[in-house]
Motif scaffolding. Sequence first.
Motif, mmCIF file in Angstrom:
data_model
loop_
_atom_site.group_PDB
_atom_site.id
_atom_site.type_symbol
_atom_site.label_atom_id
_atom_site.label_comp_id
_atom_site.label_asym_id
_atom_site.label_seq_id
_atom_site.Cartn_x
_atom_site.Cartn_y
_atom_site.Cartn_z
ATOM 1 N N LEU A 63 0.927 -1.187 -0.044
ATOM 2 C CA LEU A 63 0.161 -0.284 -0.333
ATOM 3 C C LEU A 63 0.436 1.186 0.060
ATOM 4 C CD1 LEU A 63 -2.576 -1.077 2.531
ATOM 5 C CD2 LEU A 63 -2.751 -0.812 -0.163
ATOM 6 N N VAL A 64 1.557 1.011 0.808
ATOM 7 C CA VAL A 64 2.979 1.963 1.113
ATOM 8 C C VAL A 64 3.614 2.445 -0.653
ATOM 9 C CG1 VAL A 64 5.136 3.703 2.184
ATOM 10 C CG2 VAL A 64 2.738 2.715 3.559
ATOM 11 N N ALA A 65 4.099 1.276 -1.277
ATOM 12 C CA ALA A 65 5.183 1.760 -2.343
ATOM 13 C C ALA A 65 4.142 1.966 -3.631
ATOM 14 C CB ALA A 65 5.450 -0.540 -2.816
ATOM 15 N N LEU A 91 6.902 6.689 6.144
ATOM 16 C CA LEU A 91 6.492 5.059 6.404
ATOM 17 C C LEU A 91 7.164 4.205 6.046
ATOM 18 C CD1 LEU A 91 2.653 4.851 6.303
ATOM 19 C CD2 LEU A 91 3.900 4.087 8.074
ATOM 20 N N ARG A 92 8.506 4.716 4.814
ATOM 21 C CA ARG A 92 8.516 3.630 3.789
ATOM 22 C C ARG A 92 9.701 3.148 4.318
ATOM 23 N NH1 ARG A 92 8.655 9.375 -0.663
ATOM 24 N NH2 ARG A 92 6.781 8.537 -0.690
ATOM 25 N N VAL A 96 10.547 -1.073 4.753
ATOM 26 C CA VAL A 96 11.872 -1.929 4.347
ATOM 27 C C VAL A 96 12.331 -2.652 5.380
ATOM 28 C CG1 VAL A 96 14.297 -1.029 3.465
ATOM 29 C CG2 VAL A 96 12.461 0.017 2.443
ATOM 30 N N ALA A 97 12.551 -1.430 6.514
ATOM 31 C CA ALA A 97 12.850 -2.699 7.521
ATOM 32 C C ALA A 97 11.803 -3.673 7.721
ATOM 33 C CB ALA A 97 12.688 -1.787 9.128
ATOM 34 N N ALA A 98 10.368 -4.022 7.549
ATOM 35 C CA ALA A 98 9.839 -5.185 7.850
ATOM 36 C C ALA A 98 10.055 -5.943 6.661
ATOM 37 C CB ALA A 98 8.566 -3.862 7.650
ATOM 38 N N LEU A 132 10.259 0.516 -2.118
ATOM 39 C CA LEU A 132 10.205 1.721 -0.994
ATOM 40 C C LEU A 132 11.876 2.507 -0.921
ATOM 41 C CD1 LEU A 132 7.945 -0.796 1.185
ATOM 42 C CD2 LEU A 132 7.755 1.715 0.382
ATOM 43 N N ALA A 133 12.835 1.368 -1.026
ATOM 44 C CA ALA A 133 13.906 1.928 -0.663
ATOM 45 C C ALA A 133 14.605 3.317 -1.580
ATOM 46 C CB ALA A 133 15.307 0.955 -0.850
#
Length: 138
Positions: A63-65, A91-92, A96-98, A132-133
Amino acid sequence: MGTWDIGPFDNDMAADFSYRVDEAPSEKRAEVLRAAFREVTAIGDDDFLDSDVAVEAIASAALVAAQCPGGDPVTTSYGPKQPLPELPAELRPLAVAALDRVLGPDSELLELWEESDGEEWKAGIRKLRGVLAGADTH
């Protein structure tokens, strides 16, 4: 968990998560996504990451991407039905960490996919992570 394909919303838990996103007031939807990322990243690398938690983080990351340059829109009928507000850029890196944790050691979801044809699934997660990154550097 019922899974029918490799996409971020192609399983029962992610479809249920979409409903939870829809049920949240518009101004609280970003917090629902943030909570999914925090739940994954709060689990240490030496602790077991449950697949149910992981699929919610992947759905959140998708959803963020979708709002990032190069991101794919979420068009599946299993995704949220309500439009998301513009999501905060912070949130990005959480997403990425998740995703890194989902692909890391002691991840039940990764183990399940590696028992079948998981290369295509892992490639999809890495692509999502790349969007995302990359967006985080703009």
